[in-house]
Design a protein around this motif. Structure first.
Motif, PDB file in Angstrom:
ATOM      1  N   PRO A 144     -42.694  26.391  26.529  1.00  0.00           N
ATOM      2  CA  PRO A 144     -41.785  25.310  26.281  1.00  0.00           C
ATOM      3  C   PRO A 144     -40.367  25.347  26.491  1.00  0.00           C
ATOM      4  CG  PRO A 144     -43.514  25.332  24.411  1.00  0.00           C
ATOM      5  CD  PRO A 144     -43.472  26.572  25.177  1.00  0.00           C
ATOM      6  N   ASP A 145     -39.330  24.483  26.651  1.00  0.00           N
ATOM      7  CA  ASP A 145     -38.157  24.702  26.926  1.00  0.00           C
ATOM      8  C   ASP A 145     -37.409  25.292  25.769  1.00  0.00           C
ATOM      9  OD1 ASP A 145     -38.427  23.629  29.262  1.00  0.00           O
ATOM     10  OD2 ASP A 145     -37.283  21.786  29.149  1.00  0.00           O
ATOM     11  N   ALA A 146     -37.719  24.735  24.652  1.00  0.00           N
ATOM     12  CA  ALA A 146     -37.031  25.211  23.431  1.00  0.00           C
ATOM     13  C   ALA A 146     -37.389  26.634  23.033  1.00  0.00           C
ATOM     14  CB  ALA A 146     -37.858  24.369  22.118  1.00  0.00           C
ATOM     15  N   VAL A 147     -38.382  27.377  23.534  1.00  0.00           N
ATOM     16  CA  VAL A 147     -38.987  28.909  23.230  1.00  0.00           C
ATOM     17  C   VAL A 147     -38.150  29.475  24.286  1.00  0.00           C
ATOM     18  CG1 VAL A 147     -40.640  30.413  23.391  1.00  0.00           C
ATOM     19  CG2 VAL A 147     -41.022  28.181  22.387  1.00  0.00           C
ATOM     20  N   ILE A 148     -38.084  29.095  25.446  1.00  0.00           N
ATOM     21  CA  ILE A 148     -37.379  29.754  26.449  1.00  0.00           C
ATOM     22  C   ILE A 148     -35.794  29.885  26.309  1.00  0.00           C
ATOM     23  CG2 ILE A 148     -36.673  29.853  29.008  1.00  0.00           C
ATOM     24  CD1 ILE A 148     -39.458  28.683  29.601  1.00  0.00           C
ATOM     25  N   ILE A 149     -35.339  28.720  25.601  1.00  0.00           N
ATOM     26  CA  ILE A 149     -33.963  28.841  25.211  1.00  0.00           C
ATOM     27  C   ILE A 149     -33.531  29.529  24.190  1.00  0.00           C
ATOM     28  CG2 ILE A 149     -32.182  27.311  24.094  1.00  0.00           C
ATOM     29  CD1 ILE A 149     -33.383  24.858  25.885  1.00  0.00           C
ATOM     30  N   HIS A 150     -34.638  29.773  23.239  1.00  0.00           N
ATOM     31  CA  HIS A 150     -34.398  30.696  22.078  1.00  0.00           C
ATOM     32  C   HIS A 150     -34.586  32.233  22.503  1.00  0.00           C
ATOM     33  CE1 HIS A 150     -34.767  32.118  18.035  1.00  0.00           C
ATOM     34  NE2 HIS A 150     -35.739  32.975  18.589  1.00  0.00           N
ATOM     35  N   ILE A 151     -35.250  32.577  23.563  1.00  0.00           N
ATOM     36  CA  ILE A 151     -35.233  34.015  24.194  1.00  0.00           C
ATOM     37  C   ILE A 151     -33.946  34.168  24.959  1.00  0.00           C
ATOM     38  CG2 ILE A 151     -36.413  35.222  26.166  1.00  0.00           C
ATOM     39  CD1 ILE A 151     -39.024  33.730  25.300  1.00  0.00           C
ATOM     40  N   LEU A 152     -33.440  32.989  25.736  1.00  0.00           N
ATOM     41  CA  LEU A 152     -32.158  33.330  26.505  1.00  0.00           C
ATOM     42  C   LEU A 152     -30.970  33.570  25.596  1.00  0.00           C
ATOM     43  CD1 LEU A 152     -32.861  30.571  29.156  1.00  0.00           C
ATOM     44  CD2 LEU A 152     -32.801  32.985  29.476  1.00  0.00           C
ATOM     45  N   SER A 153     -31.045  33.084  24.377  1.00  0.00           N
ATOM     46  CA  SER A 153     -30.007  32.838  23.296  1.00  0.00           C
ATOM     47  C   SER A 153     -29.486  34.427  23.037  1.00  0.00           C
ATOM     48  CB  SER A 153     -30.348  32.147  22.002  1.00  0.00           C
ATOM     49  OG  SER A 153     -31.469  32.920  21.376  1.00  0.00           O
ATOM     50  N   TYR A 154     -30.560  35.552  23.149  1.00  0.00           N
ATOM     51  CA  TYR A 154     -30.182  36.978  22.896  1.00  0.00           C
ATOM     52  C   TYR A 154     -29.438  37.532  24.209  1.00  0.00           C
ATOM     53  CZ  TYR A 154     -33.450  36.483  19.131  1.00  0.00           C
ATOM     54  OH  TYR A 154     -34.068  36.049  17.982  1.00  0.00           O
ATOM     55  N   LEU A 155     -29.287  36.883  25.277  1.00  0.00           N
ATOM     56  CA  LEU A 155     -28.552  37.342  26.407  1.00  0.00           C
ATOM     57  C   LEU A 155     -27.109  37.140  26.292  1.00  0.00           C
ATOM     58  CD1 LEU A 155     -30.974  36.449  29.454  1.00  0.00           C
ATOM     59  CD2 LEU A 155     -30.887  38.507  27.924  1.00  0.00           C
ATOM     60  N   ASP A 156     -26.280  37.984  26.890  1.00  0.00           N
ATOM     61  CA  ASP A 156     -25.009  37.752  27.067  1.00  0.00           C
ATOM     62  C   ASP A 156     -24.657  36.793  28.169  1.00  0.00           C
ATOM     63  OD1 ASP A 156     -24.949  39.410  28.997  1.00  0.00           O
ATOM     64  OD2 ASP A 156     -24.406  41.317  28.130  1.00  0.00           O
ATOM     65  N   TYR A 157     -23.581  36.532  28.422  1.00  0.00           N
ATOM     66  CA  TYR A 157     -22.939  35.405  29.335  1.00  0.00           C
ATOM     67  C   TYR A 157     -23.197  35.997  30.955  1.00  0.00           C
ATOM     68  CZ  TYR A 157     -21.515  32.484  25.598  1.00  0.00           C
ATOM     69  OH  TYR A 157     -21.597  31.797  24.627  1.00  0.00           O
ATOM     70  N   PRO A 158     -23.046  37.463  31.148  1.00  0.00           N
ATOM     71  CA  PRO A 158     -23.061  37.718  32.578  1.00  0.00           C
ATOM     72  C   PRO A 158     -24.896  37.592  32.896  1.00  0.00           C
ATOM     73  CG  PRO A 158     -21.645  39.011  31.479  1.00  0.00           C
ATOM     74  CD  PRO A 158     -22.094  38.177  30.618  1.00  0.00           C
ATOM     75  N   ARG A 159     -25.424  38.017  31.834  1.00  0.00           N
ATOM     76  CA  ARG A 159     -26.909  37.886  32.121  1.00  0.00           C
ATOM     77  C   ARG A 159     -27.552  36.530  32.221  1.00  0.00           C
ATOM     78  NH1 ARG A 159     -26.348  42.739  29.200  1.00  0.00           N
ATOM     79  NH2 ARG A 159     -27.329  44.549  30.071  1.00  0.00           N
TER      80      ARG A 159
END
Length: 455
Positions: A8-23
């Motif tokens: 789901p979108d919410a899960v992917i967004i949570h995973i992406l929250s661990y990345l810095d901005y360039p990534r």
């Protein structure tokens, strides 16, 4: 078999929250869905340069990270990005119009030009941290004037003049926290240009009645009980008040301290140095501020009586700094040591007994019963190295040791023994310890490079 795209979108967004901005930017190129998710507002509220990368940030780095105008970013932390220049700050101001929090500590290439650009383009700032030596009162006043919703302000004293405080008082009624750091003046700057007065305190009290935390450090502090009383009457929500090195002729006495204790009942931190303050203040503080956590009254006139009253009532006290006075025949003695040993809470970690008449036995009593991370025994002439050495086994968590203005260390090997015996020591203060040789200090620094030595 499930793949990442099936999440789901919410899960992917949570995973992406661990990345810095360039990534995040790179991930946004994967597909249209990832582009949409990578630019979700929840991921772009805060831009923070990690400490290990701060010194590598070049002048054009910000332009690459914030490549286009966005209403999403509300907080930017560029602390210790020493390569940051005015053009970068101008770029931020033009592309982040909804910026609410900005931290520029250590960005010493920033000047008035960058601050003026910030003032012109950003009017929603709530937290501004710009303790920068190149920022003038004119630039800071302009920034404050255009951000009436300001709640937290950090700046150098040279920029926070009476004119600046007039602007703050009249335009920032929501201000809750103001931290003013003492500026290091250049040779061509006069100390009278960096002064705190009663008028400035009164202006602040009249216009900023929601203040909760106030720290005022200037090269000259010419304030009296009158301005402390005005502050206490108008700013009753104060939780922390710090003011350094008051001019004794100016006159902070028991009256000013007692007024604050009576009217500011939420106070948890009170630091006033160089006032004419006696046991009377400690007795009133003990009665009115039972939840006090941090008290520092350097260069005061405290005795065992005041310390007993304080320790007996203030059960949450975690830090205590008090000084003996030459004008008092019997000041802080081993009786205070016994009181601290018996009444200190489990949270008590920091102790400073300046110029006290405690002996080796008193020091051992404290260290045996209280787990200290900070210990200052500056000017305690009755203490010996053998007394301090007997406490080493109880000080294995000590981070900071101050033995200034003493002859505790008399031999070169003793300094090295302190380093060997206190494995967590990060700061050692030996100001005016004339028996300590330069050779022993050099040897100490070479063997313990992680420990800062103040002389």
């Amino acid at each position: 078999m499930a793949t990442v795209t099936s999440l789901p979108d919410a899960v992917i967004i949570h995973i992406l929250s661990y990345l810095d901005y360039p990534r995040l930017v790179r991930c946004s190129r994967v597909c249209s869905r990832w582009h949409r998710l990578c630019y979700d507002p929840s991921l772009w509220k805060t831009l923070r340069i990690r400490p290990k990368h701060a010194t590598k940030v070049a002048a054009d780095t910000v332009a690459r990270v914030v490549a286009r105008r966005t209403n999403l970013i509300s907080s930017i932390n560029l602390t210790n990005c020493t390569g940051l220049k005015d053009e970068s700050l101008k770029h931020i101001s033009l592309n982040c119009p909804n910026l609410k929090k900005l931290y520029l500590n250590g960005c010493n290439l920033i000047t008035d030009y960058g601050i003026f650009a910030l003032a012109r383009n950003c009017d929603a700032l709530e937290t501004v941290s710009i303790p920068l030596k190149n920022v003038s009162e004119r630039a800071l006043s302009n920034l404050v004037k255009n951000n009436s919703g300001l709640r937290k302000l950090y700046a150098y004293s040279i920029a926070v003049t009476e004119n600046t405080i007039k602007v703050i008082s009249s335009g920032c009624p929501e201000l809750e926290k103001m931290i003013v750091y003492e500026a290091s003046l250049e040779d061509d700057q006069k100390s009278y240009a960096d002064v705190l007065t009663d008028q400035m305190m009164r202006l602040l009290a009249n216009g900023c009645r929601k203040l909760r935390k106030l720290t005022l450090r200037y090269n000259q502090v010419l304030v009296s009980d009158r301005s402390l009383a005005a502050l206490a009457k108008k700013c009753r929500k104060l939780e922390s008040f710090v003011i350094d090195y008051c001019d004794k002729d100016g006159g902070i006495t028991d009256f000013g301290v007692c007024t604050i204790a009576h009217l500011c009942r939420n106070l948890k931190c009170l630091n006033i140095s160089n006032g004419v303050i006696t046991d009377v203040s400690l007795i009133v503080i003990a009665d009115q501020l039972p939840f006090l956590e941090d008290l520092s009254l350097e260069f005061s006139e405290i005795t065992d009586v005041g310390v007993y009253a304080l320790m007996n009532r203030c059960e949450k006290l975690a830090r205590l700094i008090v000084h003996n006075s030459d004008s008092i025949e019997t000041g802080i003695t081993d009786n205070t040591a016994c009181v601290i040993a018996n009444y200190a809470s489990d949270e008590f970690r920091s102790l400073g007994l300046g110029f006290a008449d405690i002996t080796d036995e008193g020091l051992k009593t404290i260290c045996f019963n209280v787990e200290l991370s900070f210990l200052s025994i500056n000017g305690c002439s009755k203490l010996t190295y053998e007394g301090l050495k007997s406490c080493f086994c109880y000080l294995d968590c000590l981070w900071n040791l101050d033995i200034s203005f003493t002859d505790i260390v008399g031999k070169d090997e003793q300094l090295l023994e302190i380093g060997n015996s206190l494995p967590c020591l990060e700061t050692l203060d030996i100001t005016d310890c004339f028996s300590v040789s330069q050779e022993s200090v050099k040897a100490f620094k070479e063997k313990f490079p992680h420990c800062k030595v103040n002389m």
